[in-house]
Design an enzyme around this catalytic site. Sequence first.
Site, PDB file in Angstrom:
ATOM      1  N   ARG A   1     -16.986 -18.844 -37.874  1.00 51.07           N
ATOM      2  CA  ARG A   1     -18.151 -19.533 -38.450  1.00 51.07           C
ATOM      3  C   ARG A   1     -19.308 -18.584 -38.707  1.00 51.07           C
ATOM      4  NH1 ARG A   1     -19.774 -23.850 -34.426  1.00 51.07           N
ATOM      5  NH2 ARG A   1     -19.023 -22.233 -33.037  1.00 51.07           N
TER       6      ARG A   1
ATOM      7  N   ASN B   1     -16.616 -26.232 -36.935  1.00 50.80           N
ATOM      8  CA  ASN B   1     -15.282 -26.411 -36.382  1.00 50.80           C
ATOM      9  C   ASN B   1     -14.916 -27.883 -36.424  1.00 50.80           C
ATOM     10  OD1 ASN B   1     -14.932 -23.711 -35.739  1.00 50.80           O
ATOM     11  ND2 ASN B   1     -15.635 -23.946 -33.641  1.00 50.80           N
TER      12      ASN B   1
END
Length: 89
Positions: free
Chosen positions: A19, A37
């Site tokens: 990320r 996520n």
Amino acid sequence: MEKAVIITVFGRVQGVGFRYYTQKRAQELNLKGFVRNKANGSVYIEAEGEETNLELFVYWCKNGPDSSRVLNMDYQYCNVFGYEDFKVK
């Protein structure tokens, strides 16, 4: 011309900084949106910006950072969302 893309990345993409590297790459390409996520172990991304930069971003997501292992990726282009920056959620 601005476009948007929705991407879901599967593989070893959680717990490896995916990320944060995604946010860094998006910011380098002047893209806006977010990455987060998902409970199933994938990473979900909404990104928007210039079409050429989006294509570069999609290509990057197919490989991800060195610490990850992308096994599969789904993506589709769509209308822009109107984000103001790119965030990790």
